[in-house]
Every structure is written in C-alpha cells, then in structure tokens.
Design a protein around this motif. Structure first.
Motif, PDB file in Angstrom:
ATOM      1  N   TYR A 180      56.707  -8.947 -93.750  1.00 49.84           N
ATOM      2  CA  TYR A 180      57.685  -7.927 -94.151  1.00 49.84           C
ATOM      3  C   TYR A 180      57.313  -6.536 -93.636  1.00 49.84           C
ATOM      4  CZ  TYR A 180      61.074 -10.684 -96.688  1.00 49.84           C
ATOM      5  OH  TYR A 180      62.090 -11.557 -96.988  1.00 49.84           O
TER       6      TYR A 180
ATOM      7  N   ALA B  86      73.394 -18.362 -89.424  1.00 47.32           N
ATOM      8  CA  ALA B  86      72.019 -18.552 -89.878  1.00 47.32           C
ATOM      9  C   ALA B  86      71.248 -19.245 -88.767  1.00 47.32           C
ATOM     10  CB  ALA B  86      72.004 -19.375 -91.153  1.00 47.32           C
ATOM     11  N   ASP B  87      69.925 -19.202 -88.854  1.00 51.27           N
ATOM     12  CA  ASP B  87      69.163 -19.742 -87.732  1.00 51.27           C
ATOM     13  C   ASP B  87      67.719 -19.987 -88.123  1.00 51.27           C
ATOM     14  OD1 ASP B  87      69.110 -20.495 -84.994  1.00 51.27           O
ATOM     15  OD2 ASP B  87      67.923 -18.714 -84.565  1.00 51.27           O
TER      16      ASP B  87
ATOM     17  N   LEU C  32      71.277 -15.140-103.562  1.00 46.16           N
ATOM     18  CA  LEU C  32      71.392 -16.589-103.716  1.00 46.16           C
ATOM     19  C   LEU C  32      72.658 -17.021-104.427  1.00 46.16           C
ATOM     20  CD1 LEU C  32      67.906 -18.204-103.980  1.00 46.16           C
ATOM     21  CD2 LEU C  32      69.726 -18.586-102.309  1.00 46.16           C
TER      22      LEU C  32
ATOM     23  N   VAL D  26      65.560 -11.858 -90.691  1.00 49.00           N
ATOM     24  CA  VAL D  26      64.725 -12.754 -91.494  1.00 49.00           C
ATOM     25  C   VAL D  26      63.299 -12.656 -90.969  1.00 49.00           C
ATOM     26  CG1 VAL D  26      66.633 -14.349 -91.972  1.00 49.00           C
ATOM     27  CG2 VAL D  26      65.108 -14.815 -90.038  1.00 49.00           C
TER      28      VAL D  26
ATOM     29  N   TRP E 214      75.850 -15.731-101.983  1.00 53.94           N
ATOM     30  CA  TRP E 214      76.152 -17.051-101.405  1.00 53.94           C
ATOM     31  C   TRP E 214      77.275 -17.703-102.212  1.00 53.94           C
ATOM     32  CZ3 TRP E 214      72.710 -20.513 -98.532  1.00 53.94           C
ATOM     33  CH2 TRP E 214      72.998 -21.869 -98.694  1.00 53.94           C
TER      34      TRP E 214
ATOM     35  N   SER F 194      59.363 -19.329 -98.358  1.00 57.38           N
ATOM     36  CA  SER F 194      60.284 -18.456 -99.089  1.00 57.38           C
ATOM     37  C   SER F 194      59.867 -18.373-100.546  1.00 57.38           C
ATOM     38  CB  SER F 194      61.706 -19.003 -99.002  1.00 57.38           C
ATOM     39  OG  SER F 194      62.522 -18.320 -99.938  1.00 57.38           O
ATOM     40  N   LYS F 195      59.444 -17.187-100.957  1.00 53.13           N
ATOM     41  CA  LYS F 195      58.968 -17.036-102.327  1.00 53.13           C
ATOM     42  C   LYS F 195      60.121 -17.141-103.311  1.00 53.13           C
ATOM     43  CE  LYS F 195      54.885 -14.178-101.408  1.00 53.13           C
ATOM     44  NZ  LYS F 195      53.696 -14.992-101.743  1.00 53.13           N
ATOM     45  N   SER F 196      61.289 -16.652-102.912  1.00 57.55           N
ATOM     46  CA  SER F 196      62.408 -16.658-103.856  1.00 57.55           C
ATOM     47  C   SER F 196      62.892 -18.074-104.130  1.00 57.55           C
ATOM     48  CB  SER F 196      63.537 -15.765-103.341  1.00 57.55           C
ATOM     49  OG  SER F 196      63.901 -16.137-102.031  1.00 57.55           O
TER      50      SER F 196
ATOM     51  N   THR G 148      71.401 -14.207 -86.700  1.00 55.08           N
ATOM     52  CA  THR G 148      70.112 -14.140 -87.382  1.00 55.08           C
ATOM     53  C   THR G 148      68.998 -13.907 -86.367  1.00 55.08           C
ATOM     54  OG1 THR G 148      70.811 -15.465 -89.239  1.00 55.08           O
ATOM     55  CG2 THR G 148      68.467 -15.539 -88.709  1.00 55.08           C
TER      56      THR G 148
ATOM     57  N   HIS H 141      53.006 -13.482 -95.972  1.00 55.32           N
ATOM     58  CA  HIS H 141      54.290 -12.969 -96.451  1.00 55.32           C
ATOM     59  C   HIS H 141      54.388 -11.437 -96.416  1.00 55.32           C
ATOM     60  CE1 HIS H 141      57.532 -12.279 -99.506  1.00 55.32           C
ATOM     61  NE2 HIS H 141      58.020 -13.415 -99.038  1.00 55.32           N
TER      62      HIS H 141
ATOM     63  N   ALA I 159      68.442 -11.231 -96.168  1.00 53.34           N
ATOM     64  CA  ALA I 159      68.587 -12.241 -97.220  1.00 53.34           C
ATOM     65  C   ALA I 159      67.289 -12.492 -97.976  1.00 53.34           C
ATOM     66  CB  ALA I 159      69.119 -13.550 -96.639  1.00 53.34           C
ATOM     67  N   GLY I 160      66.252 -11.766 -97.655  1.00 53.05           N
ATOM     68  CA  GLY I 160      64.992 -11.962 -98.379  1.00 53.05           C
ATOM     69  C   GLY I 160      65.169 -11.549 -99.832  1.00 53.05           C
ATOM     70  N   ALA I 161      64.690 -12.358-100.734  1.00 53.53           N
ATOM     71  CA  ALA I 161      64.943 -12.117-102.152  1.00 53.53           C
ATOM     72  C   ALA I 161      63.654 -11.881-102.928  1.00 53.53           C
ATOM     73  CB  ALA I 161      65.699 -13.289-102.748  1.00 53.53           C
ATOM     74  N   SER I 162      62.538 -11.981-102.270  1.00 58.40           N
ATOM     75  CA  SER I 162      61.257 -11.660-102.907  1.00 58.40           C
ATOM     76  C   SER I 162      61.195 -10.155-103.130  1.00 58.40           C
ATOM     77  CB  SER I 162      60.117 -12.086-101.988  1.00 58.40           C
ATOM     78  OG  SER I 162      60.221 -11.379-100.756  1.00 58.40           O
TER      79      SER I 162
ATOM     80  N   PHE J 157      72.518 -10.722 -98.453  1.00 56.66           N
ATOM     81  CA  PHE J 157      72.995 -12.014 -98.952  1.00 56.66           C
ATOM     82  C   PHE J 157      72.084 -12.433-100.088  1.00 56.66           C
ATOM     83  CE2 PHE J 157      74.465 -12.612 -94.420  1.00 56.66           C
ATOM     84  CZ  PHE J 157      75.777 -12.340 -94.725  1.00 56.66           C
TER      85      PHE J 157
HETATM   86  C1  FMN Z   1      72.429 -16.590 -97.692  1.00 55.09           C
HETATM   87  C2  FMN Z   1      71.080 -16.727 -97.113  1.00 55.09           C
HETATM   88  C3  FMN Z   1      70.959 -16.939 -95.754  1.00 55.09           C
HETATM   89  C4  FMN Z   1      69.711 -17.068 -95.157  1.00 55.09           C
HETATM   90  N1  FMN Z   1      69.618 -17.302 -93.834  1.00 55.09           N
HETATM   91  C5  FMN Z   1      68.410 -17.513 -93.282  1.00 55.09           C
HETATM   92  C6  FMN Z   1      68.301 -17.834 -91.925  1.00 55.09           C
HETATM   93  O1  FMN Z   1      69.311 -17.935 -91.230  1.00 55.09           O
HETATM   94  N2  FMN Z   1      67.092 -18.056 -91.391  1.00 55.09           N
HETATM   95  C7  FMN Z   1      65.952 -17.952 -92.110  1.00 55.09           C
HETATM   96  O2  FMN Z   1      64.875 -18.141 -91.537  1.00 55.09           O
HETATM   97  N3  FMN Z   1      66.011 -17.646 -93.422  1.00 55.09           N
HETATM   98  C8  FMN Z   1      67.215 -17.443 -94.013  1.00 55.09           C
HETATM   99  N4  FMN Z   1      67.297 -17.147 -95.332  1.00 55.09           N
HETATM  100  C9  FMN Z   1      66.048 -16.996 -96.068  1.00 55.09           C
HETATM  101  C10 FMN Z   1      65.709 -15.549 -96.245  1.00 55.09           C
HETATM  102  O3  FMN Z   1      66.188 -14.724 -95.245  1.00 55.09           O
HETATM  103  C11 FMN Z   1      64.253 -15.314 -96.357  1.00 55.09           C
HETATM  104  O4  FMN Z   1      63.660 -15.548 -95.077  1.00 55.09           O
HETATM  105  C12 FMN Z   1      63.630 -16.200 -97.330  1.00 55.09           C
HETATM  106  O5  FMN Z   1      64.301 -16.108 -98.539  1.00 55.09           O
HETATM  107  C13 FMN Z   1      62.184 -15.811 -97.471  1.00 55.09           C
HETATM  108  O6  FMN Z   1      62.088 -14.528 -97.877  1.00 55.09           O
HETATM  109  P1  FMN Z   1      61.724 -14.159 -99.372  1.00 55.09           P
HETATM  110  O7  FMN Z   1      60.328 -14.706 -99.559  1.00 55.09           O
HETATM  111  O8  FMN Z   1      61.844 -12.677 -99.372  1.00 55.09           O
HETATM  112  O9  FMN Z   1      62.738 -14.823-100.244  1.00 55.09           O
HETATM  113  C14 FMN Z   1      68.544 -17.014 -95.950  1.00 55.09           C
HETATM  114  C15 FMN Z   1      68.675 -16.795 -97.322  1.00 55.09           C
HETATM  115  C16 FMN Z   1      69.917 -16.657 -97.907  1.00 55.09           C
HETATM  116  C17 FMN Z   1      70.011 -16.417 -99.360  1.00 55.09           C
END
Ligand code: FMN
Ligand code: FMN
Lengths: 442, 442
Positions: A153, A57-58, A241, A130, A275, A336-338, A99, A149, A221-224, A239
């Motif tokens: 994407y 991760a980073d 949550l 990411v 995770w 991060s919205k999720s 990452t 956001h 890993a984006g979950a939104s 990945f």
């Molecule tokens: C297992 C896991 C690992 C992640 N690793 C990173 C990461 O290394 N760097 C990062 O900027 N975000 C990381 N994230 C966050 C997501 O990649 C994503 O950027 C964040 O959830 C925002 O996107 P979303 O709004 O779609 O959720 C991680 C999330 C999860 C669940």
C-alpha cells in the motif's frame, strides 16, 4: 449543489459472470470469451443503460493453487487495456476502467497507457488501483512471495503520486503546433517531475499530453485499514463489498466519506459504490431457484478450494462436515485482509462446517429479488446514503445485464434517482466529478 | 516453394512522418496527432495498399537532452498497444505491430498483451523487439543510466524465450468449455513454464490461451553484432537501415540469412525488410526540391543536436563549419551502436564540418525519385535479393503514404512482384510465414 444522481459501473471479472463456474450457465457463451464481439454486446448493453463506466477487474495469474481451478474455472481473460481500447471504438459515452496492480507495474507505463486511452476515447478512461493479493502473481514477476501488505500500500500511494505528477508535467495548453514559427511546444509549460521516492525514481516528462480528463478517475477496492486510508486520500470512487444490512453499509459509506474529509477533500469527491450482484427472479421464489441452479453448476470441490484460498490454508484434507474452527491471524495474513475478516465475522456469528461455510460465502455475494424489490433496494441504499451508486457484477452474462437494463433501470429512472441521458461526454462528467486543474496551472 | 511476394510495413514514429519536424510540412495535421481518426486514415490507406502490417516505432521518453527537442520536436505519441487495439476495430486485414522494449518491460505483461491483441484482431498482432538506447529512458524506470549494450541484448534474448514459453503453456486445444461435464480446460494440456534464468523468474501459466498465430511475429531492428545475432536466432523479420548501394544491401541481407541458417532455421524464416523513406517527385528535380523544402523546415539547431545525440557528445559549443574530427569508441558507446558506426563510416569517406555532417545524416535517410524510378528501385532490390520487402517510413504524413499507395503500389503489382490481394487472414499468412506448433504439441 444537489446530490449527483445514482451511477452504475458494469463490472466483469470472469467473462461468464460473477462466479468462477458461471460459464456453465445455460445462456453463457464460453466459446466467445476471446471474441471482441462478446464484449461489444456487453459494452453496448451497459451503454444503453447509461452506465457511467465499464469496469474490468483483473488478476495477473491463473488460479492453479488447487487443481479444481484448472479443471473447472474460467482462468482466461483478455488484457484490460487492449480490450478497452478496442471497445472505445464501438461505444461513445461509457467509461473504460482498467484494473492496474501497482505492485507489478511501472508508473511511467501506466500513466502513459491511461493518457493514451483517455485521448483516443475522448475522456473516458479510468483506472482501478489494486495492490494484488496472491503469491502466484509475485511468481510471474520475479519474486517468490507477494510484497507485504503495508509495503504494497505504501508503494501504491507513491505510485499514484508519480502518475498524477507525470500527467501534470505538461500544462493543458503546453502545445502550440505553430507551423509558422516552428515551435511545437512552449517550454515554459513543461515541468520535469524528477521524482525520487522510496519505491520509484521517475524523471519524466511523459511522452503524451495531459489527459482529456486531467486525471482519469481513480477507482479503488481495498477494504483493509491501509486500503481505506489510501482511498480516502486519493480515490475518486471506491468499490465496497456491499451486501450486509443498511446500517452496515451506511457505516462503511460514512467511514470513507470521513476519510476523504479528513484528507482535506469534499465528501462528494469520493463516490462510494458497493458491489451488487443480483439474481433477478419473477418472484422471490424464482430468484431462490435461480440461485440454486447456479450453485449447482459449481462442483463442491471448487467452492471448498476457494475457501481454502481466501483463508490461505488448504482445507481439503479436513473433515468437511464437522464444525469448523480456525485460528485467524489478521496481522500475519498477506492476501486480501478484508476478505479474510469477513469470513472471520461469519464464523463468529454461529458454527459452520467447512462445506456450509463455503456455500455461505458464495450465497453472500448475491442479492436475490424481483425487479421491484431489487430496484427498491437500490433506491433505498442511495437515498439513505449507503451508496452513491453500485458496481454491477452480473452473476451470469450476458443475460443478467440485459435483464437489469430492461427491467431495473426503468424503475430507477421512474423513481427519479437515475438519469435518462448521459450528463456529459467524459467519464468525470458522468460521475459528477470536476476536472482537476494541473498542479502548475496559473 | 516459390519465393514469397514482396511485403510492406507502414511505419510510424513521429506522428507527422519520418522526421522530427515533419509536423511543419504544408499538408501535416499536428492538431490531430492524438485523434484516433488520424491513425484510422493512416491504417485504412495502408490496408488499401495491401501492406502486411502497420508498424509503430516507440521510445519511452521525451527527447529533452537539448532544448531544441522541446521547442521544435514532436515529442508526443499514443501508446502502441492502446492505439493498435483501437485500430483493430477499424481495419480487418492489416497487421498490428507494436514496439516493445525488453529492457523496461516484464515478459508476463508483454506476452499477455500480445496474445490479447492477437485474439481480438483475429491473428494480426506482432511485436518489434528493441532494447532501448538512451539514458533518458532508464531514468523513467528507476535507473540512472541505461543497461550496458551486451547485457541488454542478453536480457532481450531471455525475454523472447520467456514470452514464447508462456504462449506455449496452454496447448492449442487445451480448452474444452464442456458445460455438461463442467470441465473448462484439459489439465494435461497445460504446461507450467517455471522459468528461472539470469534476468527473469516467471512461473506462468499465462492467463490467456495460445495466440491465434501461435507466436505473433517477432520483428527486430538491432543492427549491432549482438542485435544481428539475436535476430538470426529468433526474429521473423528484421528492419535494416536501408539506403546504401545494392551491394551493401545484399551483403546485409545475406548476413541475416546466414545467421538464420546457422541457427538451424530456414533462410526464408527471417524476412529482411530495409527502411525505405521515399521523397516522391514528378521528376527527379521535383523530388530534390521537395527534400529541400522539408529540410528547410528543420532549424539548424535541431539537426546539430540530433547529431550530438547520435554521437553521445554535445557538439553545440564546437565550431560548426571547421572540418570535424571525432574519436570514435564503439566499445565504450552505449546507445545505438549501428547508428554510431554509420556516422563513423561517413566521416571515413571524406571530411565534413559538423553542419555538413548533420545535414548529410538527414539526407541519407531518404530515397528521392519519381514513381517510376522508386518502383524500379524496389523491384530491383527485391529481385536481386537485397530485400524481402520494406518498411515504409513516410517522410511526411498523410500525403506520402497516400501517394505511395496510389502511384507506386500499382507499378509493383504490374511488375508481378506485389500481391493484388491479401494472401490470408493472419499476419503470418500475409508475411508468408508458417504458424509455429507449440513446443508441447503431439
Ligand atoms: C468490487 C471489488 C473489485 C475488486 N477487483 C479487484 C481486481 O480486479 N483485482 C484484484 O487484484 N483485486 C480486486 N479486488 C480486491 C481489492 O482491490 C484488494 O486488492 C483486496 O481487497 C485486498 O486489499 P485489502 O487487503 O485492502 O482488502 C476487488 C475488490 C472489490 C470489493
Ligand atoms: C527501421 C528501424 C526501426 C527502429 N525502431 C525503433 C524503435 O521503435 N524504438 C527504439 O527504441 N529503437 C528502434 N530502432 C533502433 C533499433 O531497434 C536498436 O534499438 C538500435 O539500433 C540499437 O541497437 P543496435 O546497437 O543493435 O543497433 C529502430 C531501428 C530501425 C533500423
């Protein structure tokens, strides 16, 4: 075809393990966080456990929004590509996933680095896309605030297109190396990309041949909504949550698979890897005690500042022990919205004070149990199709990973869900994913 | 203080050696150009010869301006940071210098990668700043044409400022790792950069501690007025074109030293390292024969297209054997100005046809001789202050490097100008350069 076996990724974000103050744990080695030897032991332990891949991760900044971050947080890390390239020389089977933020990188550089890592590792490179989440990252790259956001994407989606296009520019057999005739390459097997899109203009060709794996696997890993949509269309593995009930996990699993199918792909083409951050005790009570020991290493201030960060609002001046109310505004929120949503979901269940909520957020990252109960949990989630595998985010390092490999992995092989040997030489083979043909292949 | 001993950098641009068709030479191994093992042998041979550093030249495109480039040229290479990080694990003393274009990179990424490589290699990282030269590179990074020459050097100068500032952000002793108190870092030893300039806005801090070497050494090779000026002010070592008479080389050497002194630095703070590309024969006639064998591997078309490239004008339709006249316009020329000027200088000496000129340009890259005469040449250039060392660009690989280490290095140690052992553990120590204190050090 029978289902591919369970897979693990060995994740690392904070070098001391999956908490910002994990470096304080008794077995931790904070002086070693810049030594390659520390990561070599990590990688070799994971490889001994037949983990499909390492996963780095980073983030592109130091978390200094609150002073507790500088005082107490492990705000330093090695850069993923330099670290993984070095580790490619002290490992032979495990994947090497870096990452990459598509918001603050150029696709030509990224396609090239991944191809290079893939070639020197014999087909073990991968990337975790990411879009980044913090204004602090923007400020290290010439902007005052993070990209919106949706925009980030869309940029991410185009980034993937360009990278795949660059990789496919040279066909697999484009190179001749014919000393006799003097022809190094077959021009008919070179395709200039000439991409001109909304976010990128990239002519190509790439100055390195097509990767060993064709396309090194793409993790996300984006979950939104936007993140899931992109993953359904383009990712090889996602990945999630994790945590939560079996039902919830199955729902998330199905949602990703449906999106892959809707995008014209097979359900098996997208691995869903929740995770998993285990606190391993000899008994359940022992695991609880270990959690409390770990939690006690985190100053209150850090945990509350982290909550402030996740919510994008400084809670430091509020009363920490009164019932906490908060106006959630998902549309207007640009990190991060999720993560934001999962906190909203907690508060919808019952009242929390800020202090309680901060600790509950921490607590929910971890799964507590014994080797038996944790192994049973993993087997169940795999067999009941809530997971194709897991990303292990060890709460403390190196001890949790060592214990996981020693005590949990054998229970999984005994249960018949986990391989006794690596299936192949490349990461794609070990993930059970086919090598994509180039878009110009005959 | 006595003068620092002679130093060598082992350069590599085309994987097969310093010519675009070197891959056709009898001993070359074109199938191995993506194998780490090939570069490991290269690095270990150079390390056996106590070379101060490896030096990876680099460009960000495939040379396809003319079709001969695709047909005959070695247009593929591993990415420098991934390659050098891997090599850090199979070497222990030699430096690891990566070329970085300041025109197509972000200083935060570059400062971070160099710091990371410096930490994992125990202080052996370095960078070679280039500003890039071709429109083709621009087109891989969202632009239609390359940045104007003066602008790209101003951007390069600001890039160096930002990178040094990021490295100095954490003082050397900023990290405490104090498990007992819970303090990871000493906030008083962190300095946020907050750079806002004409080309970059970078807040910092960097997410990695100050490099082992303080600042990994900075190499440069720009030879235009703007390039020399930047080197005088900021570089630790400069690669010059070499060749030419002793007088000319002394003039170039003095010019760089003067610029360093004018910038308030010591003359010894900037090492001058001319290009040295030897064709080693058992006799002078043997060396001549080897040159002609090498030249015969290059199709005429390639050599003429290269000349067209250097001049920014397609000469392909002109008569190749008539006396060649050309209107040089140095101000209007936006690729490498120094390369352009050196061709103008040739044509000013006597008439050439295009074909003759193309071959003369090739011929001038190389120095032909026996181990005795080549060693004597190097000793003289060093002793008469035309060079502090050299960048060895072996015309063919692996053979030329092996022969250089076997037959020329011992002559240099016997002459007392070259070390029998590495002087230190870090590249700075082996270059005879002091470690810079941080700008905030007490
Ligand atoms: C297992 C896991 C690992 C992640 N690793 C990173 C990461 O290394 N760097 C990062 O900027 N975000 C990381 N994230 C966050 C997501 O990649 C994503 O950027 C964040 O959830 C925002 O996107 P979303 O709004 O779609 O959720 C991680 C999330 C999860 C669940
Ligand atoms: C020994 C040597 C090595 C060089 N290596 C590179 C290189 O790796 N990549 C590159 O783009 N230019 C390289 N150059 C070119 C110069 O760095 C510089 O970009 C070019 O000369 C244009 O700058 P100028 O107009 O100041 O001469 C090299 C030049 C020399 C003499």
């Amino acid at each position: 075809m029978s289902r591919a076996p369970l897979v693990f990724a060995a994740g690392i974000f904070y070098p001391g393990g999956e908490h910002i103050t994990g470096w304080r744990a008794p077995g931790s080695e904070p002086h070693a966080y810049l030594d390659l030897d520390y990561y070599t032991r990590f990688a070799q332990t994971a490889e001994a456990g037949r983990f499909a891949t390492l996963f780095l991760a980073d983030e592109l900044y130091v978390w200094d929004r609150f002073r507790s971050g500088i005082d107490h947080g492990v705000n330093v890390r090695l850069e993923p590509f330099t670290l993984l390239s070095a580790l490619s020389q002290v490992t032979s089977r495990i994947g090497l996933a870096a990452t990459v933020s598509t918001t603050y990188n150029e696709p030509y550089h990224v396609a090239r680095k991944l191809a290079s890592l893939d070639h020197i590792s014999g087909g073990r490179a991968a990337w975790n896309l990411v879009t980044s989440a913090s204004d602090e990252e923007a400020r290290n790259f010439g902007r005052d605030a993070h990209l919106e956001h949706g925009l980030r994407y869309r940029r991410g989606a185009e980034f993937v297109d360009v990278v795949n296009g660059l990789w496919d520019g040279w066909e697999d057999d484009a190179f001749l190396f014919d000393k006799q005739s003097g022809y190094y390459a077959d021009r008919a097997k070179l395709h200039v990309l000439d991409h001109r899109g909304d976010h990128f203009a990239v002519r190509g060709p790439l100055n390195i041949p097509r990767p060993v794996q064709g396309h090194p696997p793409l993790f996300q890993a984006g979950a939104s909504e936007a993140g899931r949509d992109l993953a359904g269309r383009t990712a090889d593995a996602v990945f999630t949550l994790g945590g939560g009930s079996l039902d919830t996990a199955q729902g998330i699993y199905d949602d990703y698979k449906r999106r892959a199918v809707a995008a014209g792909r097979g359900a098996d083409d997208l691995k869903v890897l929740p995770w998993f951050s285990p606190i391993i005790g000899d008994t359940q009570a022992d695991a609880e005690e270990r959690f409390h020991e770990l939690a006690a290493l985190t100053p209150d201030r850090v945990q509350i500042d982290l909550l402030s960060h996740y919510l994008g609002t400084d809670l430091g001046e509020r009363d920490l022990d009164e019932p906490f109310t908060f106006e959630f505004d998902l549309d207007g929120f640009n990190q991060s919205k999720s993560g934001y949503q999962s906190i909203a979901a907690l508060l919808a269940q019952r009242p929390y004070s800020i202090r309680e909520l901060a600790w509950e957020v921490l607590r929910r990252r971890f799964t507590l149990g014994t080797p038996d109960t944790l192994a049973a949990h993993l087997v169940e989630r795999y067999e009941k199709r809530a997971a194709d595998g897991f990303i292990l985010m060890a709460p403390t390092l190196p001890d949790t990973l060592v214990r996981f490999v020693d005590d949990i992995v054998p229970r999984l092989t005994d249960a018949g869900v986990y391989p006794r040997e690596y299936a192949g030489d490349t990461l794609r083979e070990n993930l059970g994913l086919a090598r994509p043909a180039g878009r110009y292949a005959a």
